[in-house]
Design a protein around this motif. Structure first.
Motif, PDB file in Angstrom:
ATOM      1  N   GLY A  28       0.819  -1.215   0.000  1.00 47.34           N
ATOM      2  CA  GLY A  28       0.000   0.000   0.000  1.00 47.34           C
ATOM      3  C   GLY A  28       0.847   1.256   0.000  1.00 47.34           C
ATOM      4  O   GLY A  28       0.566   2.216  -0.727  1.00 47.34           O
ATOM      5  N   GLY A  29       1.910   1.253   0.797  1.00 54.82           N
ATOM      6  CA  GLY A  29       2.792   2.420   0.858  1.00 54.82           C
ATOM      7  C   GLY A  29       3.475   2.696  -0.469  1.00 54.82           C
ATOM      8  O   GLY A  29       3.526   3.844  -0.922  1.00 54.82           O
ATOM      9  N   VAL A  59      -0.052   3.046   4.309  1.00 54.85           N
ATOM     10  CA  VAL A  59       0.142   2.411   5.621  1.00 54.85           C
ATOM     11  C   VAL A  59      -1.195   2.320   6.358  1.00 54.85           C
ATOM     12  O   VAL A  59      -1.530   1.281   6.928  1.00 54.85           O
ATOM     13  CB  VAL A  59       1.194   3.181   6.451  1.00 54.85           C
ATOM     14  CG1 VAL A  59       1.201   2.718   7.896  1.00 54.85           C
ATOM     15  CG2 VAL A  59       2.571   3.024   5.821  1.00 54.85           C
ATOM     16  N   VAL A  60      -1.977   3.398   6.344  1.00 55.39           N
ATOM     17  CA  VAL A  60      -3.280   3.398   7.015  1.00 55.39           C
ATOM     18  C   VAL A  60      -4.174   2.306   6.434  1.00 55.39           C
ATOM     19  O   VAL A  60      -4.734   1.475   7.164  1.00 55.39           O
ATOM     20  CB  VAL A  60      -3.972   4.782   6.901  1.00 55.39           C
ATOM     21  CG1 VAL A  60      -5.437   4.704   7.304  1.00 55.39           C
ATOM     22  CG2 VAL A  60      -3.237   5.822   7.726  1.00 55.39           C
ATOM     23  N   PHE A  65      -6.904  -2.886   6.477  1.00 50.00           N
ATOM     24  CA  PHE A  65      -7.649  -3.810   5.620  1.00 50.00           C
ATOM     25  C   PHE A  65      -6.889  -5.053   5.183  1.00 50.00           C
ATOM     26  O   PHE A  65      -7.433  -5.872   4.460  1.00 50.00           O
ATOM     27  CB  PHE A  65      -8.186  -3.078   4.387  1.00 50.00           C
ATOM     28  CG  PHE A  65      -9.270  -2.099   4.716  1.00 50.00           C
ATOM     29  CD1 PHE A  65     -10.478  -2.525   5.236  1.00 50.00           C
ATOM     30  CD2 PHE A  65      -9.067  -0.746   4.532  1.00 50.00           C
ATOM     31  CE1 PHE A  65     -11.477  -1.625   5.560  1.00 50.00           C
ATOM     32  CE2 PHE A  65     -10.063   0.167   4.853  1.00 50.00           C
ATOM     33  CZ  PHE A  65     -11.271  -0.280   5.364  1.00 50.00           C
ATOM     34  N   SER A  66      -5.646  -5.215   5.589  1.00 51.26           N
ATOM     35  CA  SER A  66      -4.908  -6.404   5.157  1.00 51.26           C
ATOM     36  C   SER A  66      -4.788  -7.428   6.282  1.00 51.26           C
ATOM     37  O   SER A  66      -3.888  -8.233   6.298  1.00 51.26           O
ATOM     38  CB  SER A  66      -3.522  -6.008   4.646  1.00 51.26           C
ATOM     39  OG  SER A  66      -2.767  -5.418   5.675  1.00 51.26           O
ATOM     40  N   LEU A 104      -2.195   6.851  14.042  1.00 49.87           N
ATOM     41  CA  LEU A 104      -2.299   6.249  12.710  1.00 49.87           C
ATOM     42  C   LEU A 104      -2.412   7.276  11.583  1.00 49.87           C
ATOM     43  O   LEU A 104      -1.747   7.168  10.559  1.00 49.87           O
ATOM     44  CB  LEU A 104      -3.491   5.279  12.677  1.00 49.87           C
ATOM     45  CG  LEU A 104      -3.677   4.468  11.410  1.00 49.87           C
ATOM     46  CD1 LEU A 104      -2.472   3.562  11.158  1.00 49.87           C
ATOM     47  CD2 LEU A 104      -4.950   3.635  11.501  1.00 49.87           C
ATOM     48  N   PHE A 105      -3.232   8.282  11.756  1.00 45.38           N
ATOM     49  CA  PHE A 105      -3.470   9.257  10.692  1.00 45.38           C
ATOM     50  C   PHE A 105      -2.522  10.455  10.746  1.00 45.38           C
ATOM     51  O   PHE A 105      -2.560  11.305   9.861  1.00 45.38           O
ATOM     52  CB  PHE A 105      -4.921   9.757  10.768  1.00 45.38           C
ATOM     53  CG  PHE A 105      -5.936   8.824  10.174  1.00 45.38           C
ATOM     54  CD1 PHE A 105      -6.611   9.163   9.014  1.00 45.38           C
ATOM     55  CD2 PHE A 105      -6.229   7.605  10.771  1.00 45.38           C
ATOM     56  CE1 PHE A 105      -7.555   8.314   8.468  1.00 45.38           C
ATOM     57  CE2 PHE A 105      -7.163   6.747  10.245  1.00 45.38           C
ATOM     58  CZ  PHE A 105      -7.832   7.095   9.082  1.00 45.38           C
ATOM     59  N   VAL A 106      -1.695  10.555  11.786  1.00 46.34           N
ATOM     60  CA  VAL A 106      -0.853  11.739  11.979  1.00 46.34           C
ATOM     61  C   VAL A 106       0.078  11.996  10.787  1.00 46.34           C
ATOM     62  O   VAL A 106       0.073  13.102  10.230  1.00 46.34           O
ATOM     63  CB  VAL A 106      -0.085  11.677  13.318  1.00 46.34           C
ATOM     64  CG1 VAL A 106       1.001  12.741  13.391  1.00 46.34           C
ATOM     65  CG2 VAL A 106      -1.066  11.838  14.480  1.00 46.34           C
ATOM     66  N   PRO A 107       0.887  11.033  10.337  1.00 40.38           N
ATOM     67  CA  PRO A 107       1.768  11.333   9.191  1.00 40.38           C
ATOM     68  C   PRO A 107       0.985  11.685   7.926  1.00 40.38           C
ATOM     69  O   PRO A 107       1.336  12.628   7.212  1.00 40.38           O
ATOM     70  CB  PRO A 107       2.567  10.039   8.995  1.00 40.38           C
ATOM     71  CG  PRO A 107       2.437   9.289  10.269  1.00 40.38           C
ATOM     72  CD  PRO A 107       1.124   9.686  10.867  1.00 40.38           C
ATOM     73  N   LEU A 108      -0.092  10.951   7.664  1.00 44.57           N
ATOM     74  CA  LEU A 108      -0.912  11.217   6.484  1.00 44.57           C
ATOM     75  C   LEU A 108      -1.415  12.651   6.484  1.00 44.57           C
ATOM     76  O   LEU A 108      -1.251  13.392   5.502  1.00 44.57           O
ATOM     77  CB  LEU A 108      -2.091  10.233   6.444  1.00 44.57           C
ATOM     78  CG  LEU A 108      -3.225  10.552   5.478  1.00 44.57           C
ATOM     79  CD1 LEU A 108      -2.727  10.590   4.041  1.00 44.57           C
ATOM     80  CD2 LEU A 108      -4.356   9.552   5.644  1.00 44.57           C
ATOM     81  N   VAL A 109      -2.019  13.073   7.576  1.00 44.57           N
ATOM     82  CA  VAL A 109      -2.617  14.413   7.645  1.00 44.57           C
ATOM     83  C   VAL A 109      -1.532  15.487   7.616  1.00 44.57           C
ATOM     84  O   VAL A 109      -1.659  16.484   6.887  1.00 44.57           O
ATOM     85  CB  VAL A 109      -3.515  14.538   8.891  1.00 44.57           C
ATOM     86  CG1 VAL A 109      -3.995  15.961   9.084  1.00 44.57           C
ATOM     87  CG2 VAL A 109      -4.691  13.579   8.773  1.00 44.57           C
TER      88      VAL A 109
END
Length: 176
Positions: A28-29, A59-60, A65-66, A104-109
């Motif tokens: 995913g990454g 990553v999220v 989902f995996s 979990l969402f910190v790097p994405l955001v």
């Protein structure tokens, strides 16, 4: 709080021992990192943060989902269709799994804010994505829907959006 963050590392490492989750996170990454690069070229976003946001989104999604339904979700004597669709519980950052959901969402955001420079749009999209993930997990048998996970993801997202906004503001001040 810092102790809680560092205490999360063993939980993350334990989670990544599952080859399905580790593979999903890596695949995913990579795929969404490439997608971030392409999106940056198409929409004029900053490339580095776009790639980092794409990797973080991978990553999220890979982490959520995996995997199969966790063992703790199979309560003795409870028939799966008798479980509630979504467990209603409150915010908590106490414990490894709880802190993972905060982070979990910190790097994405954070990277998405730096890439697109639209703080409120990114924060809103992250909260919406967290809700969608929680609703899809029981439907795909890849986890449980829990309001605590949604609240923890959302809290982390809002802090990351504020941190991204601060970095953008500092960059504007420094460029004057």
């Amino acid at each position: 709080m810092v102790g809680s963050v560092w205490g999360t590392i063993p939980t993350i490492l334990y989670t990544l021992e599952n080859p399905l989750i580790a593979g999903g996170v890596v695949l995913g990454g990579v795929l969404l990192g490439i997608g971030g690069w392409q999106a940056a070229k198409r929409f004029g976003w900053r490339r580095g943060p776009s790639v980092a946001a794409g990797i973080s989104l991978g990553v999220v999604l890979g982490a959520t989902f995996s995997r199969t339904l966790p063992d703790y979700a199979s309560m003795p004597g409870v028939v799966p269709r008798e479980r509630p669709f979504c467990y209603v519980n409150g915010f908590s950052a106490v414990g490894g799994n709880e802190m993972i959901n905060v982070l979990l969402f910190v790097p994405l955001v954070f990277f998405a804010v730096l890439a697109v420079r639209r703080v409120l749009v990114v924060a809103g999209a992250a909260v919406a994505l967290s809700a969608v993930v929680e609703l899809l997990q029981p439907l795909t048998h890849r986890g449980l829907c829990e309001t605590q996970d949604f609240l923890n993801n959302s809290a982390g997202s809002l802090v990351a959006a504020a941190a991204g906004a601060a970095v953008l503001a500092l960059g504007r001040v420094a460029s004057r």
